[in-house]
Enzyme design. Sequence first.
Site, PDB file in Angstrom:
ATOM      1  N   SER A 165       5.610   8.065   9.843  1.00  0.00           N
ATOM      2  CA  SER A 165       4.416   8.090   9.009  1.00  0.00           C
ATOM      3  C   SER A 165       4.812   8.102   7.541  1.00  0.00           C
ATOM      4  CB  SER A 165       3.565   9.326   9.316  1.00  0.00           C
ATOM      5  OG  SER A 165       2.525   9.485   8.365  1.00  0.00           O
ATOM      6  N   LYS A 166       4.000   7.408   6.729  1.00  0.00           N
ATOM      7  CA  LYS A 166       4.254   7.406   5.292  1.00  0.00           C
ATOM      8  C   LYS A 166       4.097   8.807   4.705  1.00  0.00           C
ATOM      9  CE  LYS A 166       2.877   2.597   4.548  1.00  0.00           C
ATOM     10  NZ  LYS A 166       1.932   1.680   3.867  1.00  0.00           N
ATOM     11  N   ARG A 167       3.434   9.676   5.448  1.00  0.00           N
ATOM     12  CA  ARG A 167       3.284  11.054   4.976  1.00  0.00           C
ATOM     13  C   ARG A 167       4.580  11.838   5.113  1.00  0.00           C
ATOM     14  NH1 ARG A 167      -1.736   9.838   7.122  1.00  0.00           N
ATOM     15  NH2 ARG A 167      -1.092  10.352   9.229  1.00  0.00           N
ATOM     16  N   THR A 225       0.828  -1.206   0.000  1.00  0.00           N
ATOM     17  CA  THR A 225       0.000   0.000   0.000  1.00  0.00           C
ATOM     18  C   THR A 225       0.859   1.252   0.000  1.00  0.00           C
ATOM     19  OG1 THR A 225      -0.123  -0.126   2.424  1.00  0.00           O
ATOM     20  CG2 THR A 225      -1.901  -1.147   1.180  1.00  0.00           C
TER      21      THR A 225
END
Length: 532
Positions: free
Chosen positions: A286-288, A46
């Site tokens: 975080s992937k952000r 993902t």
Amino acid sequence: MAALLRRLLQSGRPSAASGRPVGRREASLGTGPGVAVRVRFAPSPTGFLHLGGLRTALYNYIFAKKYQGSFILRLEDTDQTRFVPGAAENIEDMLEWAGIPPDESPRRGGPAGPYQQSQRLELYAQATEALLKTGAAYPCFCSPQRLELLKKEALRNHQMPRYDNRCRNMSQEQVAQKLAKDPKPVIRFRLEQAAPAFEDLVYGWNRHDVASVEGDPVIMKSDGFPTYHLACVVDDHHMGISHVLRGSEWLVSTAKHLLLYQALGWHPPHFAHLPLLLNRDGSKLSKRQGDIFLEHFAAEGFLPDSLLDIITNCGSGFAENQMGRTLPELITQFNLTRVTCHSALLDLEKLPEFNRLHLQRLVNNESQRCQLVEKLQALVEEAFGSQLQNRDVLNPIYVERILLLRQGHICRLQDLVSPVYSYLWTRPAVGRTQLDAISEEVDVIAKRVLGLLERSGMSLTQDMLSGELKKLSEGLEGTKYSNVMKLLRVALSGQQVRQGHRLDCSLEPLIDPLNFLAGTELNVQDTRMKEI
């Protein structure tokens, strides 16, 4: 699945199954003689691989290699709504870049394939069928709207949202009627038994009575794809996984997984839940955060070994923290019993220093240095291209000499093509007026420096350069030694003497170009002195 449910209705209501009891284990790592150690890294595609995932993969890899086992990459891609194109390829690419390639994977294949869950649906259907036959699972026809109302009601009453198990006790007639209207229900697993205690290899003995705080979980969705709970149990069993090393966020869910193992009559693997890798301030990765993906670090010129080093240095699993460990050293020194429950705080501001140590190690290795020379040549070509007045700067001898002289001073190979070091590749734009403003003896100084360079076999250090230039400056009326230094610095590098620094510090940029002129046959820099 609907056909299976109808067959079960025809054969009568199944009795609830207790499953085969799992005996208590001895307190050990389960790595004794005759044990085939098989571990897996099972990310969901993902998103691209980031530092948190790299750390989990690394601990699995070094554990497997320490015990001559196998490291497996399995992609858990059952949530098709969140699938990111290219993520699966990126994960395996980055593991290979990091130097921890899997022994079995979607790309490499292996005896336990396929290694993507979306290609293993038949196995999950078989397991679900077995659970339905024994009564350990049941169809659920509750609509998403009803489930959402249950959630809102629980939150309104300040309670933890949970399914109320409404469908678990439906009669055969009720199930048949529901199937006629909804032939694709979800399948839920009954949480009726007390979850067994288990000894986690990191957190010790644990027991979580999930049935008292959670509703029966969905194990098979209406689209025929399993949820994580069923899929990971089925895959770990069929792939012969001996040890599950995963993030501590799955510690509580292990109780559900153990109940599934019991219901299916399978023996569970050993579990070791790794503490989280957090930012320096204690916040979650975080992937952000765009700067935590491995692609970012690779593009910025950070070495794989420096990343492996820093993510193990900030955590536990080793007798002591030390910088500069290589992958073979990590494998040798790793001890799972030394992994603590405390989260690891990652300070990325230290990464340049880690990278400096590993880059210096590569420079001192002859075969690795040759590869660095080729990479640096490509960086110079890319950074300067048509600005290169003299393409001799791409000569491997010249480039290698730069690496040897600048080792320990640079953190990344890219630093050598930064503006600070541009003088090594291109001629600085320095006018005669600028030099005359420093000293009126420009011509005399230039001639004496050229004479210094003509001494064959001379290799300059900072102390030697200082001594030679002090001799050179003798007899220059009205020109101080400091002005000679400033003149040479500006002429060769285009850089001014830094304010607030000692004079010796201003010699550093002169050592490289003067050494190249004195110690090599390459005519790269001496045109600058002649132009003076």
